[in-house]
Design a protein around this motif. Structure first.
Motif, short mmCIF file in Angstrom:
data_model
loop_
_atom_site.label_atom_id
_atom_site.label_comp_id
_atom_site.label_asym_id
_atom_site.label_seq_id
_atom_site.Cartn_x
_atom_site.Cartn_y
_atom_site.Cartn_z
N GLU A 200 -17.20 13.03 13.60
CA GLU A 200 -17.19 12.20 14.81
C GLU A 200 -18.42 11.32 14.97
N SER A 201 -19.61 11.84 14.63
CA SER A 201 -20.82 11.05 14.83
C SER A 201 -21.88 11.43 13.82
N VAL A 202 -22.80 10.48 13.57
CA VAL A 202 -23.88 10.67 12.61
C VAL A 202 -25.17 10.11 13.21
N ALA A 203 -26.23 10.92 13.14
CA ALA A 203 -27.59 10.45 13.47
C ALA A 203 -28.44 10.73 12.25
N ALA A 204 -29.10 9.69 11.71
CA ALA A 204 -29.70 9.85 10.38
C ALA A 204 -31.04 9.13 10.24
N VAL A 205 -31.76 9.53 9.19
CA VAL A 205 -32.94 8.81 8.74
C VAL A 205 -32.82 8.63 7.23
N LEU A 328 -24.15 6.72 7.98
CA LEU A 328 -25.48 7.28 7.76
C LEU A 328 -26.51 6.17 7.61
N TYR A 329 -26.19 5.19 6.78
CA TYR A 329 -27.12 4.07 6.60
C TYR A 329 -27.29 3.28 7.89
N ALA A 330 -26.20 3.04 8.59
CA ALA A 330 -26.28 2.28 9.84
C ALA A 330 -27.16 3.00 10.85
N SER A 331 -27.02 4.30 10.96
CA SER A 331 -27.85 5.06 11.89
C SER A 331 -29.31 5.03 11.45
N ALA A 332 -29.54 5.21 10.15
CA ALA A 332 -30.91 5.24 9.64
C ALA A 332 -31.63 3.91 9.85
N PHE A 333 -30.91 2.80 9.69
CA PHE A 333 -31.56 1.49 9.72
C PHE A 333 -31.53 0.82 11.08
N THR A 334 -30.74 1.36 12.03
CA THR A 334 -30.73 0.80 13.39
C THR A 334 -31.31 1.76 14.42
N SER A 347 -18.88 -5.73 10.91
CA SER A 347 -20.21 -5.12 10.89
C SER A 347 -20.90 -5.42 9.57
N PRO A 348 -22.20 -5.72 9.61
CA PRO A 348 -22.92 -5.91 8.34
C PRO A 348 -22.90 -4.66 7.47
N ASN A 354 -26.73 -1.54 3.04
CA ASN A 354 -28.03 -1.73 3.70
C ASN A 354 -27.93 -2.65 4.91
N GLY A 355 -26.75 -3.12 5.23
CA GLY A 355 -26.45 -3.79 6.48
C GLY A 355 -27.48 -4.79 6.95
N THR A 356 -28.17 -4.43 8.01
CA THR A 356 -29.16 -5.33 8.62
C THR A 356 -30.51 -5.29 7.92
N GLY A 357 -30.64 -4.48 6.88
CA GLY A 357 -31.88 -4.42 6.12
C GLY A 357 -32.63 -3.12 6.30
N THR A 358 -33.46 -2.80 5.31
CA THR A 358 -34.22 -1.55 5.32
C THR A 358 -35.56 -1.74 6.00
N PRO A 359 -36.17 -0.67 6.49
CA PRO A 359 -37.49 -0.79 7.12
C PRO A 359 -38.63 -0.94 6.12
N TRP A 360 -38.34 -0.81 4.85
CA TRP A 360 -39.38 -1.01 3.84
C TRP A 360 -39.11 -2.33 3.11
#
Length: 366
Positions: A200-205, A328-334, A347-348, A354-360
């Motif tokens: 149902e839901s994902v919260a990730a890093v 997972l990626y969307a949660s990690a990067f947003t 959605s990207p 990597n959608g909207t881009g990585t923090p690194w």
């Protein structure tokens, strides 16, 4: 002895193709490997000689024009999966594709549309679903022998050094689609999803901790499932003590699996809750020494083809797993918790993982 029913071709004759050829040999009464394809003529000829393959081709186009094949095994690098699978599906040929099946949800949906149009099927190689222990676990859970599912943990902690990423397509979003979330941990958390059902839901890093790559080298997620189960998922390629671990805490028992790249029943342990020792006896009643692997999935594929139904792992099953990766990626990067169904076609993160881009900062040279 009757002729094998299905004529098979392997496309891409690198390392993983050997596992496919060996699995086909274990089913030589049902299928025959008739063709191999590779852009490297020396490699494909050597592969054909080793596995007694009569025909070799430099590309899929020539294979489909010349050979009468029923199923194509795609064992090529990830970025080639979608275009090659599309070509096969449009020719009416069923495809068995190595993981990750595509680089994005958009590519997978394109292949699903082609499958609907032609009637040819696409199945993803996720062989750990088909080991005896996994089958037994799903059967016991479905029968209610384990009680309610409460908690699960899933960890793929592997080690890949810098030299591993010297292969040009590895560690890049455009060619591999992601890091250990996409290409390594997928086997373990796909098995998790096959047992626990809809998430149902994902919260990730996700982070890049040690490897000089564009993608992540570690990720972690907290997941909720439709039945209320909560789970954690860890994916890594920076862990010197390598292990693949799954743990399911049910109402009546804890079921655990620890292995590395494949398992037998000896890799599973069952710990019954007080008053529920019958779980252990039910589990022990059908133990085998069979190793999980491609041969197990091929048996299920041939059974499905015999029955005229989509072979496992189906496009529906594959999409659930690939959507989990995208979430997972969307949660990690947003920084947001992502709900099932939230990533729509615009959605990207449907277009690329990597959608909207990585923090690194992306690494473009090595």
């Amino acid at each position: 002895m009757p002729e094998p029913k299905y004529r098979m071709a392997i496309v891409g004759t690198g390392g993983i193709a050997t596992a496919h050829a060996q699995a086909l040999r274990e089913h030589n009464g049902r299928a025959l490997l008739v063709a191999a394809v590779d852009v490297d003529p020396d490699r494909v000829r050597a592969f054909a000689k080793t596995w007694e393959v009569p025909w070799v081709y430099p590309n899929v186009t020539e294979l489909l024009q010349d050979a009468q094949v029923d199923v194509v095994h795609l064992c090529t690098p990830p970025s080639s999966h979608a275009p090659l699978a599309l070509e096969c599906l449009r020719a009416g040929v069923t495809v068995l594709v190595e993981k990750p099946p595509t680089l994005s949800l958009a590519e997978l949906d394109m292949l699903a549309a082609a499958s609907r149009e032609t009637g040819a099927h696409l199945a993803t190689v996720l062989q750990h679903r088909f080991g005896a222990g996994a089958v037994r676990l799903r059967e016991m859970a479905a029968a209610g022998h384990l009680g309610r599912s409460l908690l699960a943990t899933c960890a793929t902690q592997w080690y890949r050094d810098d030299a591993y990423f010297d292969v040009p397509w590895r560690g890049r979003w455009e060619t591999e689609g992601g890091g250990p979330t996409m290409g390594h941990g997928i086997h373990q958390f796909d098995l998790l999803l096959s047992v626990l059902g809809p998430w149902e839901s994902v919260a990730a890093v996700a982070a890049r901790r040690a490897r000089h790559v564009e993608t992540e080298d570690v990720s972690m997620a907290l997941v909720t499932f439709a039945d209320g189960t909560v789970a954690s998922v860890v994916n890594s390629v920076v862990s010197p003590r390598q292990t693949s671990v799954l743990r399911f805490d049910f109402e009546y028992a804890t079921i655990e699996l620890e292995h590395l790249y494949g398992y037998t029943d000896a890799n599973w342990t069952v710990t019954a809750a007080p008053g529920h020792s019958v779980v252990e006896s039910r589990w022990a009643a059908s133990l085998t020494e069979t190793m999980s692997g491609h041969a197990g999935q091929l048996a299920a594929v041939f059974d499905a083809l015999d029955e005229g139904v989509p072979p496992p792992v189906t496009l529906v099953d594959t999409r659930r797993t690939l959507e989990f990766i995208a979430a997972l990626y969307a949660s990690a990067f947003t920084g947001e918790r992502i709900q099932s169904g939230q990533i729509g076609p615009d959605s990207p993160f449907a277009q690329r993982m990597n959608g909207t881009g990585t923090p690194w900062q992306a690494v473009t040279t090595r």
